[in-house]
Design a protein around this motif. Structure first.
Motif, PDB file in Angstrom:
ATOM      1  N   ALA A 168      -9.857   3.013  -1.834  1.00  0.00           N
ATOM      2  CA  ALA A 168      -9.375   2.873  -0.151  1.00  0.00           C
ATOM      3  C   ALA A 168      -9.672   1.519  -0.051  1.00  0.00           C
ATOM      4  O   ALA A 168      -8.458   1.176   0.732  1.00  0.00           O
ATOM      5  CB  ALA A 168      -9.617   4.375   0.642  1.00  0.00           C
ATOM      6  N   VAL A 169     -10.743   0.987  -0.075  1.00  0.00           N
ATOM      7  CA  VAL A 169     -11.438   0.013   0.588  1.00  0.00           C
ATOM      8  C   VAL A 169     -10.475  -1.377  -0.201  1.00  0.00           C
ATOM      9  O   VAL A 169      -9.283  -1.975   0.285  1.00  0.00           O
ATOM     10  CB  VAL A 169     -12.455  -0.946  -0.048  1.00  0.00           C
ATOM     11  CG1 VAL A 169     -12.376  -2.289   0.260  1.00  0.00           C
ATOM     12  CG2 VAL A 169     -13.409   0.257   0.863  1.00  0.00           C
ATOM     13  N   VAL A 170     -10.031  -1.144  -1.687  1.00  0.00           N
ATOM     14  CA  VAL A 170      -8.879  -2.227  -2.808  1.00  0.00           C
ATOM     15  C   VAL A 170      -7.758  -1.544  -2.185  1.00  0.00           C
ATOM     16  O   VAL A 170      -6.953  -3.426  -2.377  1.00  0.00           O
ATOM     17  CB  VAL A 170      -8.584  -1.511  -4.252  1.00  0.00           C
ATOM     18  CG1 VAL A 170      -8.348  -2.833  -4.905  1.00  0.00           C
ATOM     19  CG2 VAL A 170     -10.398  -2.174  -4.776  1.00  0.00           C
ATOM     20  N   ASP A 171      -7.289  -0.698  -1.909  1.00  0.00           N
ATOM     21  CA  ASP A 171      -5.801  -0.660  -1.712  1.00  0.00           C
ATOM     22  C   ASP A 171      -5.447  -1.870  -0.553  1.00  0.00           C
ATOM     23  O   ASP A 171      -4.455  -2.198   0.173  1.00  0.00           O
ATOM     24  CB  ASP A 171      -5.824   0.638  -1.171  1.00  0.00           C
ATOM     25  CG  ASP A 171      -5.278   1.544  -2.735  1.00  0.00           C
ATOM     26  OD1 ASP A 171      -5.411   0.759  -2.954  1.00  0.00           O
ATOM     27  OD2 ASP A 171      -5.357   2.585  -2.608  1.00  0.00           O
ATOM     28  N   ALA A 172      -6.943  -1.143   0.930  1.00  0.00           N
ATOM     29  CA  ALA A 172      -6.133  -1.757   2.344  1.00  0.00           C
ATOM     30  C   ALA A 172      -6.143  -3.208   2.135  1.00  0.00           C
ATOM     31  O   ALA A 172      -5.754  -4.105   2.783  1.00  0.00           O
ATOM     32  CB  ALA A 172      -7.708  -1.096   3.223  1.00  0.00           C
ATOM     33  N   ALA A 220      -2.821  -1.941   7.001  1.00  0.00           N
ATOM     34  CA  ALA A 220      -4.085  -2.062   6.101  1.00  0.00           C
ATOM     35  C   ALA A 220      -5.115  -0.616   6.496  1.00  0.00           C
ATOM     36  O   ALA A 220      -5.733  -0.364   5.765  1.00  0.00           O
ATOM     37  CB  ALA A 220      -4.933  -3.441   6.682  1.00  0.00           C
ATOM     38  N   ALA A 221      -5.685  -0.549   8.067  1.00  0.00           N
ATOM     39  CA  ALA A 221      -5.775   0.848   8.537  1.00  0.00           C
ATOM     40  C   ALA A 221      -5.241   1.255   7.846  1.00  0.00           C
ATOM     41  O   ALA A 221      -6.154   3.147   7.276  1.00  0.00           O
ATOM     42  CB  ALA A 221      -6.438   1.010  10.164  1.00  0.00           C
ATOM     43  N   ALA A 246       4.403   0.375   5.630  1.00  0.00           N
ATOM     44  CA  ALA A 246       4.208  -1.305   5.162  1.00  0.00           C
ATOM     45  C   ALA A 246       5.942  -2.218   5.103  1.00  0.00           C
ATOM     46  O   ALA A 246       6.407  -2.703   5.882  1.00  0.00           O
ATOM     47  CB  ALA A 246       3.490  -1.454   5.462  1.00  0.00           C
ATOM     48  N   VAL A 247       6.571  -1.604   4.384  1.00  0.00           N
ATOM     49  CA  VAL A 247       8.066  -1.450   3.795  1.00  0.00           C
ATOM     50  C   VAL A 247       9.212  -1.339   5.108  1.00  0.00           C
ATOM     51  O   VAL A 247      10.023  -3.161   5.166  1.00  0.00           O
ATOM     52  CB  VAL A 247       8.482  -0.965   2.843  1.00  0.00           C
ATOM     53  CG1 VAL A 247       9.842  -1.696   2.116  1.00  0.00           C
ATOM     54  CG2 VAL A 247       7.342  -0.995   1.419  1.00  0.00           C
ATOM     55  N   GLY A 276      -6.250  -5.083  -0.430  1.00  0.00           N
ATOM     56  CA  GLY A 276      -4.747  -5.757  -1.060  1.00  0.00           C
ATOM     57  C   GLY A 276      -3.471  -5.772  -0.447  1.00  0.00           C
ATOM     58  O   GLY A 276      -2.777  -7.268  -0.212  1.00  0.00           O
ATOM     59  N   ILE A 277      -2.812  -4.889   0.443  1.00  0.00           N
ATOM     60  CA  ILE A 277      -1.892  -4.161   0.753  1.00  0.00           C
ATOM     61  C   ILE A 277      -2.263  -5.347   2.343  1.00  0.00           C
ATOM     62  O   ILE A 277      -1.492  -6.020   2.572  1.00  0.00           O
ATOM     63  CB  ILE A 277      -1.264  -3.389   1.245  1.00  0.00           C
ATOM     64  CG1 ILE A 277      -1.035  -2.232  -0.257  1.00  0.00           C
ATOM     65  CG2 ILE A 277      -0.303  -3.563   2.096  1.00  0.00           C
ATOM     66  CD1 ILE A 277      -1.050  -0.661  -0.180  1.00  0.00           C
TER      67      ILE A 277
END
Length: 387
Positions: free
Chosen positions: A225-229, A248-249, A269-270, A231-232
């Motif tokens: 979850a941390v890496v995804d938030a 990101a949240a 996001a897209v 990175g994006i």
């Protein structure tokens, strides 16, 4: 063989007898699962808080073990970890939720502009829809809301009761978590007393393997979850997409629902990038989302979860779908960890290697202890060349 014995053959064919035997056993299993589901459904207000407390205990128990090994009394270690862990988790969740709530007005305005842009594309784009068709579609949505107005009103009236129930469930989570951290080993020893003496040791080992799998799953999910938030979120900020922090949240929250959460958060996001910055930026955001998801699937999860907790994507999708049908959002959140626990327990019970493992030799805080290292159960080992 005498003629009388040859004439007393069973008139029912063997295939039919085998099918009947399999059929009634299958019905018994389905009926048992249905009864268990009904019981859990009726006790959802009790089962869900206990499950959440168990997930938090799986995350915090290794810290309690670390402190107790360094001369801290278990009660004091539990207090330190409970207060410190809840402070960190509460602060993180508060930051995420507040960030998302503060960005909701801008997000809603951006959504309205997105809808207007999509409507303009439907009218003036390749589809060439008429404004009358769009108006009829909007009228249908309004009529649907009006038809369900009584249900919406009744739901609003029960908000106070729902808030009260939520507070009670949160207190139950906190109470159960404290006892899981302080007295978890003795609670487990009490529970396995109902198992007969013969298979008790195997069940004890399988239970410890399951807890190790749960610890690994919770750790991996939080890290993912941390890496995804990050990175994006960093990608959105570099591209100057509006609402980068709230998005990101949203990605962070969505990461706790495997597969579906990432898809929904990435799609939002897209969409925002498409309307606010155009198709080129939207394509770049899509590429970032796909790259982060690939990093999660092929690097983070295999490294953090290990072979014993690795679950097939189809199994994950089916588990989440079943969880949604049975218990809604809570079921979707708890379905995958439950599947990971069952997977590790079954692997241990089927393993010949675990027949000679003592329960005390299984360390639940170590990810590699979530399953036996046995070639017959590991695909990687099966595919490895001999010698």
């Amino acid at each position: 063989m005498s003629p009388d014995r040859r004439n007393t053959r069973d008139p029912v064919p063997l295939g039919l007898r085998v099918s009947a035997a399999l059929g009634w056993r299958f019905l018994v299993v389905v009926a048992s699962l249905y009864v268990i589901g009904v019981i859990f459904g009726r006790l959802a207000s009790l089962v869900v808080p206990l499950a959440i407390a168990l997930l938090l205990a799986a995350l915090l128990t290794p810290a309690v073990g670390f402190l107790t090994r360094h001369t801290f009394p278990r009660g004091f270690a539990t207090l330190i970890v409970l207060v410190g862990g809840l402070a960190v988790l509460g602060g993180l969740l508060t930051f995420v939720v507040r960030t998302f709530i503060n960005g909701l007005p801008d997000l809603a305005a951006q959504l309205v502009r997105s809808i207007d842009a999509v409507s303009d594309w439907l009218v003036n784009g390749p589809l060439q829809l008429s404004e009358t068709q769009l108006r009829e579609f909007a009228d249908r949505i309004v009529k649907t809301l009006q038809d369900n107005q009584s249900g919406i009103t009744s739901s609003a009236l029960t908000t106070a009761a729902t808030v009260g129930e939520t507070l009670v469930e949160m207190l139950l989570v906190l109470f159960a978590l404290a006892f899981f951290l302080y007295d978890g080993p003795r609670i487990w020893q009490f529970l396995i007393r109902i198992v007969p003496d013969g298979p008790r040791r195997r069940v004890d080992v399988a239970g410890r393997r399951s807890l190790a799998a749960l610890v690994s799953y919770v750790r991996a999910t939080g890290a993912v979850a941390v890496v995804d938030a990050l990175g994006i979120g960093i990608g959105l900020a570099i591209l100057r997409v509006p609402l980068a922090v709230p998005l990101a949240a949203l990605v962070f929250i969505g990461a706790f629902v495997p597969i579906f959460g990432a898809v929904v958060a990435g799609a939002v996001a897209v969409l925002i990038a498409l309307v606010a910055n155009g198709p080129v930026t939207a394509a770049i955001v899509l590429a970032i989302v796909i790259a982060v998801n690939q990093l999660e699937s092929h690097v983070l999860q295999p490294f953090l979860l290990g072979r014993a907790v690795k679950l097939h994507p189809l199994a994950v999708v089916l588990a989440i779908a079943a969880g949604l049908l049975v218990a809604g959002i809570a079921g979707a959140l708890l379905a995958v960890p439950l599947l990971a626990v069952l997977n590790s327990a079954i692997r241990s019970l089927l393993s010949e290697a675990d027949e000679h493992v003592a329960p005390a030799d299984v360390h639940t805080s170590e990810p590699e202890e979530s399953g036996p290292d046995e070639p017959g159960l590991d695909r990687e080992s099966d595919e490895a060349p001999p010698g």
